[in-house]
Design a protein around this motif. Structure first.
Motif, PDB file in Angstrom:
ATOM      1  N   VAL A 169       0.657  -1.247  -0.172  1.00 15.06           N
ATOM      2  CA  VAL A 169       0.231   0.381  -0.015  1.00 15.06           C
ATOM      3  C   VAL A 169       0.694   1.194   0.122  1.00 15.06           C
ATOM      4  CG1 VAL A 169      -1.859   1.544   0.986  1.00 15.06           C
ATOM      5  CG2 VAL A 169      -1.771  -1.204   1.541  1.00 15.06           C
ATOM      6  N   ALA A 170       1.645   1.469   1.082  1.00 22.21           N
ATOM      7  CA  ALA A 170       2.941   2.113   0.709  1.00 22.21           C
ATOM      8  C   ALA A 170       3.321   2.711  -0.474  1.00 22.21           C
ATOM      9  CB  ALA A 170       3.698   2.169   2.001  1.00 22.21           C
ATOM     10  N   LEU A 171       4.253   1.172  -1.099  1.00 23.01           N
ATOM     11  CA  LEU A 171       4.445   1.983  -2.606  1.00 23.01           C
ATOM     12  C   LEU A 171       3.058   2.264  -3.325  1.00 23.01           C
ATOM     13  CD1 LEU A 171       6.844   1.764  -4.250  1.00 23.01           C
ATOM     14  CD2 LEU A 171       6.979  -0.766  -4.353  1.00 23.01           C
ATOM     15  N   ARG A 172       2.486   2.126  -3.176  1.00 25.45           N
ATOM     16  CA  ARG A 172       1.411   1.901  -4.407  1.00 25.45           C
ATOM     17  C   ARG A 172       1.040   3.752  -4.803  1.00 25.45           C
ATOM     18  NH1 ARG A 172      -1.339  -2.088  -3.595  1.00 25.45           N
ATOM     19  NH2 ARG A 172      -3.155  -1.250  -2.051  1.00 25.45           N
ATOM     20  N   THR A 182      -2.495   6.589  -6.107  1.00 22.20           N
ATOM     21  CA  THR A 182      -1.916   5.952  -6.233  1.00 22.20           C
ATOM     22  C   THR A 182      -1.529   5.369  -7.292  1.00 22.20           C
ATOM     23  OG1 THR A 182      -3.770   4.145  -7.472  1.00 22.20           O
ATOM     24  CG2 THR A 182      -3.811   3.765  -4.926  1.00 22.20           C
ATOM     25  N   ASN A 183      -0.016   5.094  -7.487  1.00 19.09           N
ATOM     26  CA  ASN A 183       0.667   4.390  -8.589  1.00 19.09           C
ATOM     27  C   ASN A 183       0.452   3.436  -9.152  1.00 19.09           C
ATOM     28  OD1 ASN A 183       2.554   6.205  -8.090  1.00 19.09           O
ATOM     29  ND2 ASN A 183       3.136   5.073  -6.412  1.00 19.09           N
ATOM     30  N   PRO A 184      -0.207   3.117 -10.867  1.00 17.41           N
ATOM     31  CA  PRO A 184       0.578   4.263 -11.621  1.00 17.41           C
ATOM     32  C   PRO A 184      -0.325   5.586 -12.094  1.00 17.41           C
ATOM     33  CG  PRO A 184      -0.059   2.471 -13.278  1.00 17.41           C
ATOM     34  CD  PRO A 184      -0.393   1.913 -11.751  1.00 17.41           C
ATOM     35  N   HIS A 185      -1.904   5.429 -12.163  1.00 16.78           N
ATOM     36  CA  HIS A 185      -3.223   5.882 -12.002  1.00 16.78           C
ATOM     37  C   HIS A 185      -3.822   6.159 -10.777  1.00 16.78           C
ATOM     38  CE1 HIS A 185      -1.665   5.202 -16.169  1.00 16.78           C
ATOM     39  NE2 HIS A 185      -2.247   4.249 -16.108  1.00 16.78           N
ATOM     40  N   SER A 186      -3.942   7.912 -10.912  1.00 13.17           N
ATOM     41  CA  SER A 186      -4.840   7.298  -9.798  1.00 13.17           C
ATOM     42  C   SER A 186      -6.824   7.185 -10.030  1.00 13.17           C
ATOM     43  CB  SER A 186      -3.980   9.541  -8.404  1.00 13.17           C
ATOM     44  OG  SER A 186      -4.617   9.836 -10.096  1.00 13.17           O
ATOM     45  N   ALA A 187      -7.122   8.061  -8.893  1.00 12.90           N
ATOM     46  CA  ALA A 187      -8.054   7.962  -9.194  1.00 12.90           C
ATOM     47  C   ALA A 187      -9.191   8.822  -8.199  1.00 12.90           C
ATOM     48  CB  ALA A 187      -9.453   6.175  -9.591  1.00 12.90           C
ATOM     49  N   PHE A 188     -10.738   9.165  -9.003  1.00 15.52           N
ATOM     50  CA  PHE A 188     -11.446   9.979  -8.344  1.00 15.52           C
ATOM     51  C   PHE A 188     -12.444   9.707  -8.339  1.00 15.52           C
ATOM     52  CE2 PHE A 188      -7.731  12.649  -9.306  1.00 15.52           C
ATOM     53  CZ  PHE A 188      -7.307  13.020  -8.618  1.00 15.52           C
ATOM     54  N   VAL A 189     -13.543   8.921  -7.470  1.00 14.32           N
ATOM     55  CA  VAL A 189     -14.785   8.730  -7.829  1.00 14.32           C
ATOM     56  C   VAL A 189     -15.783   9.531  -7.333  1.00 14.32           C
ATOM     57  CG1 VAL A 189     -16.500   7.239  -7.053  1.00 14.32           C
ATOM     58  CG2 VAL A 189     -14.146   6.564  -7.139  1.00 14.32           C
TER      59      VAL A 189
END
Lengths: 163, 145
Positions: free
Chosen positions: A18-21, B50-57
Motif C-alpha cells: 500500500v505504501a509503495l502504491r 495510487t501508482n501508476p494512475h490515481s482515481a477520483f470517484v
C-alpha cells in the motif's frame, strides 16, 4: 474475469505494498533501479553473447570476455529482482492476470533455463576458449538463444504498461 | 477452415485483452477515446491516491435528478503533487469539475485531463506521455453530464 486469487489480494494489501502504491517518490525510484538492472544485466549478457557470436571484440579472448561480464549481469539480475518483486506487489491485483507479464515470466524462465543448460554443459569448458576456433558451435547457439530470449523479456516487460 | 480457426483465436485474444481491468498501467488510447470528450461535475466520494494512475470517484447528479457514480482516472500521485494537487488538497464531499474523455469500452469511466478544484484552481490530471490529447477538451466541446 475470474476471481482474483487470495494470495494476490494478500500481497496487494500488505502495508508495504500500500505504501509503495501510494508513494510519490519510492515508486519511480524503484522503477529507475529496475532500468539500471536491465542496463547491467542485458549489457553484460549482450557483450558476452556478441563476443561468442564473433560480432564484437575479435582480438579479445572469448573466455576472458565471458568471465568478465558474468558478474556484471548477475549484479543487474539482483537489482531487477529486488525492484521487480515490490513493484509487482504494489500492483498485484491489477497485474496478476496481465498477459504480457505472464509472457514475460515464461520467457524469463526460458532465459534462466538457457543459462542453466549452457553452464551445466558446454560452458564447463569455458576456460579453454582462448580463441574463436576453440568455442564450440553449441556455445554460439546458447548465445544466440540468450539474446533472443532476454530481448523478449525486455519487450514483454515494457508492454505490461501498454495494455 | 484454418483461416476460420485463426480468426477465432485472434478474436479470443482481443476479447481477453478487452476484459482486462483498467486499473493496470496503460496508454491513453488503450482505454480512452479522444473523440468522446466529456465534463463531469460531481461530489467526491472516494480518492485512490495510487501508482501508476490515481482515481477520483464522483457522484454525479443527472438531469432527471438521479445520480451516477463515475470514476475519473488521473496521473500518478507524484505528478499530481508536482502540479500542485497534494493529497490533502481535496477531501470527500468536495465538488470537482473534471474534463476528460470517455472510456472506449463504455461504462462510467473517464480520463481526467483537467480537474477544477473547489477553490477554483485548475490542475492537469493527464498522464504525461501516455499518447493522449495533451489538452483537456474545451468546455464548449464537452457535454455536461
Amino acid at each position: 474475469m475470474s476471481a482474483v486469487p487470495g494470495w494476490v489480494v494478500t500481497l496487494h494489501d500488505l502495508p508495504a505494498s500500500v505504501a509503495l502504491r501510494e508513494s510519490e517518490l519510492l515508486f519511480p525510484v524503484l522503477q529507475t533501479v529496475h532500468v539500471l538492472g536491465v542496463v547491467l544485466l542485458f549489457g553484460g549478457i549482450a557483450v558476452l553473447d556478441l563476443r561468442l557470436l564473433r560480432l564484437l571484440w575479435p582480438r579479445r579472448s572469448p573466455a576472458a570476455v565471458v568471465t568478465a561480464m558474468l558478474p556484471v549481469s548477475w549484479m543487474g539480475f539482483a537489482m531487477l529482482v529486488a525492484s521487480g518483486l515490490p513493484e509487482f506487489a504494489a500492483q498485484a491485483v491489477a497485474l496478476h492476470a496481465n498477459p504480457y507479464l505472464r509472457a514475460k515470466l515464461v520467457l524469463l524462465s526460458l532465459a534462466l533455463l538457457n543459462i542453466a543448460l549452457a553452464h551445466g554443459t558446454v560452458f564447463r569448458g569455458l576456460g579453454r576458449w582462448s580463441s574463436d576456433a576453440s568455442v564450440p558451435a553449441s556455445a554460439r547457439a546458447f548465445a544466440a538463444a540468450s539474446l533472443v530470449l532476454w530481448s523478449g523479456v525486455i519487450y514483454t516487460g515494457r508492454m505490461i504498461a501498454f495494455t | 477452415m484454418k483461416v476460420r480457426i485463426r480468426l477465432a483465436s485472434w478474436l479470443l485474444v482481443a476479447g481477453l485483452l478487452a476484459a482486462l481491468p483498467v486499473s493496470a498501467h496503460h496508454s491513453f488510447s488503450a482505454v480512452f477515446d479522444a473523440k468522446k470528450p466529456v465534463r463531469l461535475v460531481g461530489v467526491l466520494t472516494r480518492i485512490e491516491w495510487t501508482n501508476p494512475h490515481s482515481a477520483f470517484v464522483l457522484e454525479v447528479r443527472n438531469k432527471d435528478g438521479s445520480t451516477t457514480t463515475w470514476t475519473a482516472e488521473g496521473a500518478n500521485p507524484g505528478a499530481l503533487s508536482r502540479r500542485g494537487l497534494k493529497r490533502g488538497d481535496i477531501k470527500i464531499g468536495d465538488t470537482l469539475i473534471v474534463d476528460g474523455y470517455l472510456a472506449r469500452a463504455g461504462g462510467k469511466l473517464i480520463d481526467a485531463r483537467r480537474v477544477t478544484l473547489p477553490d477554483g484552481r485548475v490542475v492537469s490530471g493527464a498522464t504525461a506521455g501516455d499518447g493522449g490529447p495533451q489538452d483537456a477538451p474545451s468546455p464548449s466541446a464537452t457535454g455536461v453530464r
